[in-house]
Design a protein around this motif. Structure first.
Motif, mmCIF file in Angstrom:
data_model
loop_
_atom_site.group_PDB
_atom_site.id
_atom_site.type_symbol
_atom_site.label_atom_id
_atom_site.label_comp_id
_atom_site.label_asym_id
_atom_site.label_seq_id
_atom_site.Cartn_x
_atom_site.Cartn_y
_atom_site.Cartn_z
ATOM 1 N N VAL A 171 13.381 -52.267 33.038
ATOM 2 C CA VAL A 171 13.033 -53.493 33.767
ATOM 3 C C VAL A 171 12.330 -53.184 35.081
ATOM 4 O O VAL A 171 11.352 -53.840 35.441
ATOM 5 C CB VAL A 171 14.307 -54.323 34.046
ATOM 6 N N PHE A 172 12.827 -52.162 35.797
ATOM 7 C CA PHE A 172 12.287 -51.847 37.119
ATOM 8 C C PHE A 172 11.809 -50.391 37.154
ATOM 9 O O PHE A 172 12.552 -49.490 36.747
ATOM 10 C CB PHE A 172 13.350 -52.023 38.209
ATOM 11 N N PRO A 173 10.612 -50.125 37.675
ATOM 12 C CA PRO A 173 10.174 -48.738 37.852
ATOM 13 C C PRO A 173 10.923 -48.094 39.014
ATOM 14 O O PRO A 173 11.243 -48.763 40.007
ATOM 15 C CB PRO A 173 8.676 -48.872 38.164
ATOM 16 N N GLN A 174 11.208 -46.801 38.898
ATOM 17 C CA GLN A 174 11.967 -46.114 39.931
ATOM 18 C C GLN A 174 11.034 -45.402 40.896
ATOM 19 O O GLN A 174 10.042 -44.794 40.499
ATOM 20 C CB GLN A 174 12.925 -45.097 39.297
ATOM 21 N N GLY A 175 11.340 -45.479 42.183
ATOM 22 C CA GLY A 175 10.543 -44.798 43.191
ATOM 23 C C GLY A 175 10.710 -45.461 44.537
ATOM 24 O O GLY A 175 11.556 -46.342 44.722
ATOM 25 N N ARG A 176 9.876 -45.075 45.518
ATOM 26 C CA ARG A 176 9.999 -45.600 46.885
ATOM 27 C C ARG A 176 8.888 -46.579 47.249
ATOM 28 O O ARG A 176 8.831 -47.070 48.368
ATOM 29 C CB ARG A 176 10.020 -44.442 47.887
ATOM 30 N N ASP A 177 7.993 -46.875 46.298
ATOM 31 C CA ASP A 177 6.913 -47.804 46.581
ATOM 32 C C ASP A 177 7.447 -49.244 46.599
ATOM 33 O O ASP A 177 8.564 -49.507 46.137
ATOM 34 C CB ASP A 177 5.804 -47.653 45.539
ATOM 35 N N LEU A 178 6.627 -50.177 47.083
ATOM 36 C CA LEU A 178 7.082 -51.557 47.224
ATOM 37 C C LEU A 178 7.430 -52.208 45.894
ATOM 38 O O LEU A 178 8.298 -53.067 45.833
ATOM 39 C CB LEU A 178 6.009 -52.395 47.932
ATOM 40 N N ASN A 179 6.724 -51.832 44.834
ATOM 41 C CA ASN A 179 6.992 -52.444 43.519
ATOM 42 C C ASN A 179 8.004 -51.647 42.711
ATOM 43 O O ASN A 179 8.155 -51.864 41.512
ATOM 44 C CB ASN A 179 5.692 -52.597 42.731
ATOM 45 N N GLN A 180 8.695 -50.710 43.368
ATOM 46 C CA GLN A 180 9.685 -49.874 42.703
ATOM 47 C C GLN A 180 11.059 -50.086 43.341
ATOM 48 O O GLN A 180 11.178 -50.746 44.371
ATOM 49 C CB GLN A 180 9.280 -48.395 42.797
ATOM 50 N N VAL A 181 12.091 -49.513 42.717
ATOM 51 C CA VAL A 181 13.444 -49.588 43.259
ATOM 52 C C VAL A 181 14.053 -48.194 43.292
ATOM 53 O O VAL A 181 13.631 -47.302 42.541
ATOM 54 C CB VAL A 181 14.350 -50.533 42.424
ATOM 55 N N LYS A 182 15.038 -48.015 44.157
ATOM 56 C CA LYS A 182 15.752 -46.742 44.226
ATOM 57 C C LYS A 182 17.136 -46.894 43.624
ATOM 58 O O LYS A 182 17.784 -47.933 43.787
ATOM 59 C CB LYS A 182 15.892 -46.273 45.681
ATOM 60 N N GLN A 183 17.589 -45.859 42.929
ATOM 61 C CA GLN A 183 18.964 -45.825 42.452
ATOM 62 C C GLN A 183 19.837 -45.323 43.585
ATOM 63 O O GLN A 183 19.696 -44.206 44.068
ATOM 64 C CB GLN A 183 19.103 -44.906 41.234
ATOM 65 N N LYS A 184 20.744 -46.190 44.023
ATOM 66 C CA LYS A 184 21.578 -45.875 45.182
ATOM 67 C C LYS A 184 22.889 -45.227 44.763
ATOM 68 O O LYS A 184 23.402 -44.331 45.432
ATOM 69 C CB LYS A 184 21.846 -47.167 45.945
ATOM 70 N N ASP A 185 23.455 -45.698 43.640
ATOM 71 C CA ASP A 185 24.769 -45.214 43.228
ATOM 72 C C ASP A 185 25.002 -45.609 41.770
ATOM 73 O O ASP A 185 24.397 -46.551 41.265
ATOM 74 C CB ASP A 185 25.849 -45.834 44.118
ATOM 75 N N VAL A 186 25.869 -44.870 41.107
ATOM 76 C CA VAL A 186 26.359 -45.238 39.773
ATOM 77 C C VAL A 186 27.877 -45.156 39.824
ATOM 78 O O VAL A 186 28.433 -44.151 40.283
ATOM 79 C CB VAL A 186 25.816 -44.299 38.679
ATOM 80 N N TYR A 187 28.552 -46.203 39.388
ATOM 81 C CA TYR A 187 30.017 -46.204 39.437
ATOM 82 C C TYR A 187 30.569 -46.960 38.233
ATOM 83 O O TYR A 187 29.845 -47.694 37.554
ATOM 84 C CB TYR A 187 30.521 -46.820 40.743
ATOM 85 N N VAL A 188 31.835 -46.752 37.985
ATOM 86 C CA VAL A 188 32.485 -47.401 36.833
ATOM 87 C C VAL A 188 33.371 -48.531 37.350
ATOM 88 O O VAL A 188 34.145 -48.355 38.287
ATOM 89 C CB VAL A 188 33.323 -46.389 36.048
ATOM 90 N N LEU A 189 33.216 -49.678 36.710
ATOM 91 C CA LEU A 189 34.036 -50.847 37.028
ATOM 92 C C LEU A 189 34.987 -51.071 35.850
ATOM 93 O O LEU A 189 34.551 -51.217 34.708
ATOM 94 C CB LEU A 189 33.137 -52.058 37.215
ATOM 95 N N GLY A 190 36.284 -51.092 36.127
ATOM 96 C CA GLY A 190 37.266 -51.317 35.071
ATOM 97 C C GLY A 190 37.613 -50.049 34.328
ATOM 98 O O GLY A 190 37.488 -48.933 34.846
ATOM 99 N N GLY A 191 38.045 -50.202 33.116
ATOM 100 C CA GLY A 191 38.461 -49.069 32.293
ATOM 101 C C GLY A 191 39.905 -49.211 31.867
ATOM 102 O O GLY A 191 40.406 -50.329 31.693
ATOM 103 N N GLU A 192 40.582 -48.094 31.755
ATOM 104 C CA GLU A 192 41.964 -48.125 31.275
ATOM 105 C C GLU A 192 42.863 -48.875 32.246
ATOM 106 O O GLU A 192 42.778 -48.693 33.460
ATOM 107 C CB GLU A 192 42.490 -46.707 31.093
ATOM 108 N N ARG A 193 43.750 -49.672 31.690
ATOM 109 C CA ARG A 193 44.681 -50.421 32.536
ATOM 110 C C ARG A 193 45.935 -49.593 32.790
ATOM 111 O O ARG A 193 46.288 -48.733 32.029
ATOM 112 C CB ARG A 193 45.073 -51.717 31.829
#
Length: 328
Positions: A306-328
């Motif tokens: 959906v979004f190109p990665q990079g630092r240009d105005l039409n791009q986005v940066k990946q800041k973090d990856v994390y897990v939400l939820g999981g085993e109870r």
């Protein structure tokens, strides 16, 4: 001498404006014997007068003579020195409560936090009023004008998408900027909500190109500096556009202009741009987990389709990856 752009043509940044920025960086570096840290500090400190000089250069030959100190409408006046005026900018602060609940019940989601690049720089492309704001009580939005509007917004019934009005909880009438109203009208055209009711407007003839040469000069300089690893110029450009937005209202740090309407419209445009990114992600099948501020979007799914990665105005940066939820 380059020929003037034809009437109605896009106002592209000229080499003269870019040279004004890069020449300033070269001069300061020379004055401080190439000391990068000292030069950067000097440039950042001078960002406000420098960006105002750049803006004046960008308006030479412009089609419109904008007002720098029009009378300020009462709703745009701060109630106290550290207080706020009556304008709602639509700042988002939203989490997908259904998805968070599912995570608490044991479902597992891998979330990517994305960062939008130079949000306020992109937001300089917005519809700005040229002159003094004047009252309009027709209740009809004129796309050739811009300003602030007293509206009653429609209800929002999409729990998997943030409200384009931002995190406002109080019901009823409120004053919004041109950027927010245009976003709400666009949502109505998309069938996402009813059309907001406009009770009163304070508007002037408008242009989307008032800051376009300035924006393009800053954007072109930033892009070149990023490609060359020139972090001094990147920091200088960032200071110029961010301080421009923060001081063109009623700030004592900028004595050359007083346009609180511009400040609110630009800030609201940054929030609207972030909402549109969230809507784009949602439409592409991603789950929107969270959006906040001017530049933070959290999603579940293959965001790189959906979004190109990079630092240009039409791009986005990946800041973090994390897990939400999981085993109870």
């Amino acid at each position: 001498m380059p020929s003037a752009p034809r009437r109605g043509a896009p106002a592209y940044a000229s080499g003269t404006l870019v040279e004004q920025i890069t020449g300033r960086v070269r001069d300061v570096l020379a004055e401080h014997a190439g000391d990068l840290d000292t030069a950067q500090a000097v440039l950042v400190k001078a960002a406000i007068p420098d960006v105002m000089a750049l803006m004046k250069s960008s308006r030479v030959g412009g089609r419109y003579e904008h007002s720098e100190f029009p009378p300020t409408a009462e709703i745009l006046r701060k109630k106290s020195q550290k207080g706020a005026d009556e304008i709602w900018e639509g700042r988002p602060k939203w989490r997908n409560t259904a998805l968070v609940k599912a995570a608490r019940n044991g479902e597992r989601f891998e979330v990517t936090a994305l960062d939008m690049n130079a949000a306020y720089l992109s937001a300089l492309k917005c519809h700005l009023p040229i002159g003094q704001l004047r009252e309009d009580t027709t209740g009809v939005h004129d796309p050739k004008k811009a300003g602030v509007h007293l509206i009653t917004p429609a209800d929002w019934h999409h729990p998997d998408l943030p409200n384009p009005l931002g995190n406002r909880m109080e019901p009823g009438e409120l004053w919004v900027t041109e950027s927010t109203l245009r976003l709400l009208l666009d949502c109505a055209r998309k069938g996402l909500a009813e059309t907001p009711v406009i009770h009163r407007s304070l508007v002037s003839g408008a242009s989307e190109a008032l800051l376009e040469k300035l924006r393009r000069a800053l954007a072109e300089t930033r892009k070149t500096a990023l490609a060359e690893g020139d972090e001094v110029t990147v920091a200088y450009v960032k200071a110029m556009y961010s301080k421009f937005v923060s001081t063109i209202g009623e700030s004592s740090a900028n004595r050359e202009i007083r346009r609180p309407d511009w400040m609110h419209i630009i800030r609201a445009k940054a929030f609207a741009n972030l909402w549109m990114k969230a809507h784009k992600a949602h439409t592409a099948g991603l789950k929107v987990v969270e959006i906040s501020g001017t530049d933070e979007l959290h999603v579940v799914g293959d965001w790189q389709t959906v979004f190109p990665q990079g630092r240009d105005l039409n791009q986005v940066k990946q800041k973090d990856v994390y897990v939400l939820g999981g085993e109870r």
